[in-house]
Design a protein around this motif. Structure first.
Motif, PDB file in Angstrom:
ATOM      1  N   LEU A 177       0.828  -1.202   0.000  1.00 58.97           N
ATOM      2  CA  LEU A 177       0.000   0.000   0.000  1.00 58.97           C
ATOM      3  C   LEU A 177       0.867   1.258   0.000  1.00 58.97           C
ATOM      4  CD1 LEU A 177      -2.859  -1.039   2.465  1.00 58.97           C
ATOM      5  CD2 LEU A 177      -2.956  -0.889  -0.032  1.00 58.97           C
ATOM      6  N   LEU A 178       1.945   1.233   0.780  1.00 58.38           N
ATOM      7  CA  LEU A 178       2.864   2.371   0.787  1.00 58.38           C
ATOM      8  C   LEU A 178       3.507   2.532  -0.587  1.00 58.38           C
ATOM      9  CD1 LEU A 178       4.348   4.629   2.265  1.00 58.38           C
ATOM     10  CD2 LEU A 178       6.022   2.931   3.044  1.00 58.38           C
ATOM     11  N   ASN A 179       3.828   1.412  -1.211  1.00 63.19           N
ATOM     12  CA  ASN A 179       4.433   1.453  -2.541  1.00 63.19           C
ATOM     13  C   ASN A 179       3.503   2.099  -3.568  1.00 63.19           C
ATOM     14  OD1 ASN A 179       6.103   0.911  -4.731  1.00 63.19           O
ATOM     15  ND2 ASN A 179       6.574  -1.153  -4.057  1.00 63.19           N
ATOM     16  N   ILE A 180       2.229   1.722  -3.492  1.00 65.40           N
ATOM     17  CA  ILE A 180       1.249   2.286  -4.424  1.00 65.40           C
ATOM     18  C   ILE A 180       1.158   3.801  -4.259  1.00 65.40           C
ATOM     19  CG2 ILE A 180      -1.215   2.375  -4.966  1.00 65.40           C
ATOM     20  CD1 ILE A 180      -1.346  -0.620  -4.338  1.00 65.40           C
ATOM     21  N   VAL A 181       1.266   4.278  -3.009  1.00 64.31           N
ATOM     22  CA  VAL A 181       1.222   5.718  -2.744  1.00 64.31           C
ATOM     23  C   VAL A 181       2.482   6.407  -3.256  1.00 64.31           C
ATOM     24  CG1 VAL A 181       1.194   7.466  -0.928  1.00 64.31           C
ATOM     25  CG2 VAL A 181      -0.298   5.463  -0.752  1.00 64.31           C
ATOM     26  N   LEU A 182       3.638   5.765  -3.050  1.00 67.78           N
ATOM     27  CA  LEU A 182       4.910   6.388  -3.416  1.00 67.78           C
ATOM     28  C   LEU A 182       5.175   6.390  -4.920  1.00 67.78           C
ATOM     29  CD1 LEU A 182       7.332   5.082  -0.622  1.00 67.78           C
ATOM     30  CD2 LEU A 182       6.164   7.288  -0.755  1.00 67.78           C
ATOM     31  N   ILE A 185       4.409   9.585  -6.819  1.00 73.12           N
ATOM     32  CA  ILE A 185       5.218  10.674  -6.257  1.00 73.12           C
ATOM     33  C   ILE A 185       6.632  10.637  -6.818  1.00 73.12           C
ATOM     34  CG2 ILE A 185       6.223  11.604  -4.134  1.00 73.12           C
ATOM     35  CD1 ILE A 185       3.734  10.611  -2.654  1.00 73.12           C
ATOM     36  N   PHE A 186       7.251   9.438  -6.790  1.00 74.83           N
ATOM     37  CA  PHE A 186       8.635   9.317  -7.261  1.00 74.83           C
ATOM     38  C   PHE A 186       8.716   9.373  -8.789  1.00 74.83           C
ATOM     39  CE2 PHE A 186       9.367   8.034  -2.974  1.00 74.83           C
ATOM     40  CZ  PHE A 186      10.715   8.264  -2.731  1.00 74.83           C
ATOM     41  N   PHE A 188       6.477  10.835 -11.042  1.00 74.94           N
ATOM     42  CA  PHE A 188       6.046  12.089 -11.681  1.00 74.94           C
ATOM     43  C   PHE A 188       6.408  13.337 -10.877  1.00 74.94           C
ATOM     44  CE2 PHE A 188       3.025   8.780 -13.114  1.00 74.94           C
ATOM     45  CZ  PHE A 188       3.345   8.789 -14.459  1.00 74.94           C
ATOM     46  N   THR A 189       6.060  13.336  -9.568  1.00 75.84           N
ATOM     47  CA  THR A 189       6.322  14.535  -8.764  1.00 75.84           C
ATOM     48  C   THR A 189       7.821  14.827  -8.688  1.00 75.84           C
ATOM     49  OG1 THR A 189       4.362  14.048  -7.420  1.00 75.84           O
ATOM     50  CG2 THR A 189       5.949  15.648  -6.541  1.00 75.84           C
ATOM     51  N   PHE A 190       8.617  13.775  -8.435  1.00 79.85           N
ATOM     52  CA  PHE A 190      10.076  13.953  -8.374  1.00 79.85           C
ATOM     53  C   PHE A 190      10.716  13.858  -9.756  1.00 79.85           C
ATOM     54  CE2 PHE A 190      10.120  12.178  -3.759  1.00 79.85           C
ATOM     55  CZ  PHE A 190       9.577  13.372  -3.307  1.00 79.85           C
ATOM     56  N   GLY A 191       9.922  13.478 -10.765  1.00 80.73           N
ATOM     57  CA  GLY A 191      10.429  13.428 -12.136  1.00 80.73           C
ATOM     58  C   GLY A 191      11.480  12.366 -12.385  1.00 80.73           C
ATOM     59  N   LEU A 192      11.422  11.247 -11.650  1.00 85.77           N
ATOM     60  CA  LEU A 192      12.456  10.212 -11.790  1.00 85.77           C
ATOM     61  C   LEU A 192      12.111   9.159 -12.841  1.00 85.77           C
ATOM     62  CD1 LEU A 192      13.345   9.653  -8.015  1.00 85.77           C
ATOM     63  CD2 LEU A 192      14.644  10.921  -9.738  1.00 85.77           C
ATOM     64  N   GLY A 193      10.894   9.221 -13.385  1.00 78.63           N
ATOM     65  CA  GLY A 193      10.527   8.259 -14.417  1.00 78.63           C
ATOM     66  C   GLY A 193      10.548   6.828 -13.915  1.00 78.63           C
ATOM     67  N   ILE A 194      11.070   5.931 -14.745  1.00 80.93           N
ATOM     68  CA  ILE A 194      11.086   4.513 -14.386  1.00 80.93           C
ATOM     69  C   ILE A 194      11.952   4.241 -13.158  1.00 80.93           C
ATOM     70  CG2 ILE A 194      13.024   3.879 -15.893  1.00 80.93           C
ATOM     71  CD1 ILE A 194      11.444   1.320 -16.571  1.00 80.93           C
ATOM     72  N   ALA A 200      10.659   3.690  -5.138  1.00 81.11           N
ATOM     73  CA  ALA A 200       9.442   3.528  -4.337  1.00 81.11           C
ATOM     74  C   ALA A 200       9.349   2.105  -3.784  1.00 81.11           C
ATOM     75  CB  ALA A 200       8.213   3.846  -5.184  1.00 81.11           C
ATOM     76  N   THR A 201       9.732   1.128  -4.591  1.00 83.44           N
ATOM     77  CA  THR A 201       9.701  -0.275  -4.161  1.00 83.44           C
ATOM     78  C   THR A 201      10.667  -0.522  -3.013  1.00 83.44           C
ATOM     79  OG1 THR A 201       9.068  -1.043  -6.363  1.00 83.44           O
ATOM     80  CG2 THR A 201      10.099  -2.650  -4.898  1.00 83.44           C
ATOM     81  N   ILE A 202      11.888  -0.030  -3.144  1.00 86.82           N
ATOM     82  CA  ILE A 202      12.910  -0.263  -2.119  1.00 86.82           C
ATOM     83  C   ILE A 202      12.514   0.364  -0.783  1.00 86.82           C
ATOM     84  CG2 ILE A 202      15.285   0.275  -1.439  1.00 86.82           C
ATOM     85  CD1 ILE A 202      16.073   0.027  -4.355  1.00 86.82           C
ATOM     86  N   ILE A 203      12.044   1.590  -0.822  1.00 90.98           N
ATOM     87  CA  ILE A 203      11.696   2.295   0.416  1.00 90.98           C
ATOM     88  C   ILE A 203      10.520   1.624   1.122  1.00 90.98           C
ATOM     89  CG2 ILE A 203      10.792   4.456   1.354  1.00 90.98           C
ATOM     90  CD1 ILE A 203      12.378   5.901  -0.859  1.00 90.98           C
ATOM     91  N   SER A 204       9.475   1.309   0.366  1.00 86.58           N
ATOM     92  CA  SER A 204       8.278   0.727   0.991  1.00 86.58           C
ATOM     93  C   SER A 204       8.551  -0.663   1.545  1.00 86.58           C
ATOM     94  CB  SER A 204       7.134   0.682  -0.029  1.00 86.58           C
ATOM     95  OG  SER A 204       7.499  -0.022  -1.184  1.00 86.58           O
ATOM     96  N   ARG A 205       9.334  -1.463   0.852  1.00 85.41           N
ATOM     97  CA  ARG A 205       9.682  -2.791   1.370  1.00 85.41           C
ATOM     98  C   ARG A 205      10.603  -2.688   2.579  1.00 85.41           C
ATOM     99  NH1 ARG A 205      11.216  -6.090  -4.153  1.00 85.41           N
ATOM    100  NH2 ARG A 205       9.099  -6.701  -4.763  1.00 85.41           N
ATOM    101  N   GLY A 206      11.563  -1.791   2.486  1.00 86.42           N
ATOM    102  CA  GLY A 206      12.587  -1.697   3.518  1.00 86.42           C
ATOM    103  C   GLY A 206      12.034  -1.362   4.887  1.00 86.42           C
ATOM    104  N   ILE A 207      11.093  -0.449   4.945  1.00 87.11           N
ATOM    105  CA  ILE A 207      10.534  -0.018   6.228  1.00 87.11           C
ATOM    106  C   ILE A 207       9.932  -1.196   6.984  1.00 87.11           C
ATOM    107  CG2 ILE A 207       8.669   1.338   7.285  1.00 87.11           C
ATOM    108  CD1 ILE A 207       9.172   3.459   5.122  1.00 87.11           C
TER     109      ILE A 207
END
Length: 455
Positions: A177-182, A185-186, A188-194, A200-207
């Motif tokens: 769920l956190l991944n879907i939210v992030l 953001i990562f 489009f909002t941060f403009g990082l593309g793929i 987003a995957t690494i951060i949400s899993r890591g926590i």
């Protein structure tokens, strides 16, 4: 239900109820995970078909590394569940500690090697330069996720071996769920593309992986880790590897086979690979009940064999096949009726991708019951600890049947990209026959644990 209650339930409860009780959290977790994959594909598809194709192109590389961790997960579930069934918690703790330490060392090494080797790995497959460039960006970041993935596998195997499929589900769902939210953001909002999808995957899993690891050392848990358990013991580690390596080899060979498969798919064009990627994501949604039952039966088979209840283990297999087939037939009917609408969610302005995706999805639906039976066979052999049988099925399906069929169909028929879909359908049919013949031999019922606790 506490620890002893779960053990009694698995060893004595109504089999359909036992299977569905253990499988339901796994199914729900698979559902949420699939929603994440679909959401990931949805957001990345907003960037273009090249980005979707890039994710599909490198997924087998990621799965190739993850499959090694999955082998340790299989070994942990098989051995811990049999020790629990044998009422031997001391040995179960030692197995858990060995898997934790070994997985931490191995995943760190593999992640580092993969990160620096990414350009060479992507260079193995052919494709358009832009797709390969995007693939390299995504893959290099995903390799940093390997220690997190491996250690969560350890947590999952320890819990599942005890019959607790609910707690890992809760943590996985929170991470997804956190991944879907992030993701948006990562991306489009941060403009990082793929690359944003990977971060987003690494951060949400890591926590949530950090929290899961923390709980493994809590003495409030019936099977918990301490410093003594973490010290590697040569003989025990060898036994774990003996059970886990066939599963890892089977998964790795399958993953490498999918790399070859992707090379064949992309040879028909980027549109075909994009359709293949989208179709697989949708297909996995319908397959989740069978995957949940296949995962849960490993625990049920392990604990009942550990307790000497071989007839009940066979009952678990038969009941699982019946339940899985019901789910898969129902899912196939729904997906066949709604295939155009479902594929259309992910494809708006590319008629070629849309048409190929619909065609692929409809053909695969025909074989969904076979894919369900395949999951049950793998779960049975893995839960019994006879992972060599599972390895033979996984490697045989891809290397012995599917890839040779694709080559033959490519040069001997005029089916075009459909030859890949036909090969997938036929390989699932023939491997299920082989798997059932192995099951009938009955050698999978032999225990892989010692009667006395490991010291």
């Amino acid at each position: 239900m506490d620890y002893s209650g779960k053990r009694h339930f698995i060893l004595n409860g109504s089999m359909p109820k036992v299977i569905l009780t253990l499988a339901t959290p796994i199914m729900f977790n698979n559902f949420i995970q699939t929603l994440y994959n679909l959401a990931d594909t949805f957001w990345v598809s907003k960037l273009g078909s090249n980005e979707v194709a890039a994710m599909g192109l490198v997924f087998p590389f990621i799965f190739l590394i993850i499959s090694i961790g999955m082998g340790m997960n299989v070994a942990g579930t098989a051995l811990i569940s049999q020790h629990v069934g044998n009422d031997d918690n001391s040995s179960a703790k030692m197995v858990a500690g060995q898997i934790f330490t070994f997985s931490l060392i191995l995943s760190t090494a593999l992640g580092a090697i993969g990160y620096f080797a990414t350009p060479y790995l992507v260079g193995i497959v052919k494709g358009e330069p832009e797709v390969l460039s995007l693939s390299s960006q995504y893959l290099s970041i995903m390799f940093l996720d390997m220690p997190i993935v491996f250690l969560f596998f350890v947590y999952n195997s320890i819990k599942q071996g005890q019959g607790d499929t609910y707690t890992p589900m809760v943590l996985n769902v929170c991470g997804v769920l956190l991944n879907i939210v992030l993701d948006p953001i990562f991306i489009f909002t941060f403009g990082l593309g793929i690359k944003g999808a990977a971060f987003a995957t690494i951060i949400s899993r890591g926590i949530f992986a950090i929290y899961a690891i923390y709980t493994l050392f809590s003495n409030k848990q019936p099977i918990h880790l301490n410093r003594k358990n973490l010290k590697l013991k040569k003989d025990l580690l060898f036994k774990i590897l003996k059970v886990g390596m066939p599963a890892s080899i089977g998964q790795s060979a399958a993953a490498f086979g999918f790399i070859i498969l992707n090379a064949f798919v992309i040879s028909y064009g980027t549109a075909t690979l994009a359709a293949f990627t989208i179709g697989n994501r949708i297909n996995s949604l319908v397959l989740m009940p069978a995957m949940g039952i296949g995962s849960s039966i490993a625990t049920i088979i392990g604990q009942n064999l550990g307790a000497g209840k071989n007839d009940r283990a066979k009952l678990a297999f038969k009941t699982s096949v019946y339940l899985s087939t019901l789910f898969m037939v129902a899912g196939s009917i729904v997906l066949l009726m709604a295939s155009r609408s479902v594929v259309g969610i992910f494809v708006k302005d590319d008629p070629e991708v849309l048409n190929q995706g619909i065609r692929y999805l409809r053909l695969i639906c025909i074989g969904l019951p076979l894919m369900g039976i395949f999951q049950i066979l793998i779960g049975t052999f893995q839960g019994s600890g006879h992972t060599g049988y599972g390895m033979a099925l996984e490697m045989g399906r891809l290397w012995g049947l599917r890839i040779p069929m694709i080559i033959l169909f490519r040069y001997l028929t005029g089916w075009g990209s459909d030859s890949v879909w036909y090969a997938m359908l036929l390989s699932n049919f023939f491997i299920c026959i082989v798997g059932y013949l192995i099951y009938l031999k009955g050698t999978w019922q032999e225990k892989v644990i010692l009667e006395k606790a490991v010291s």
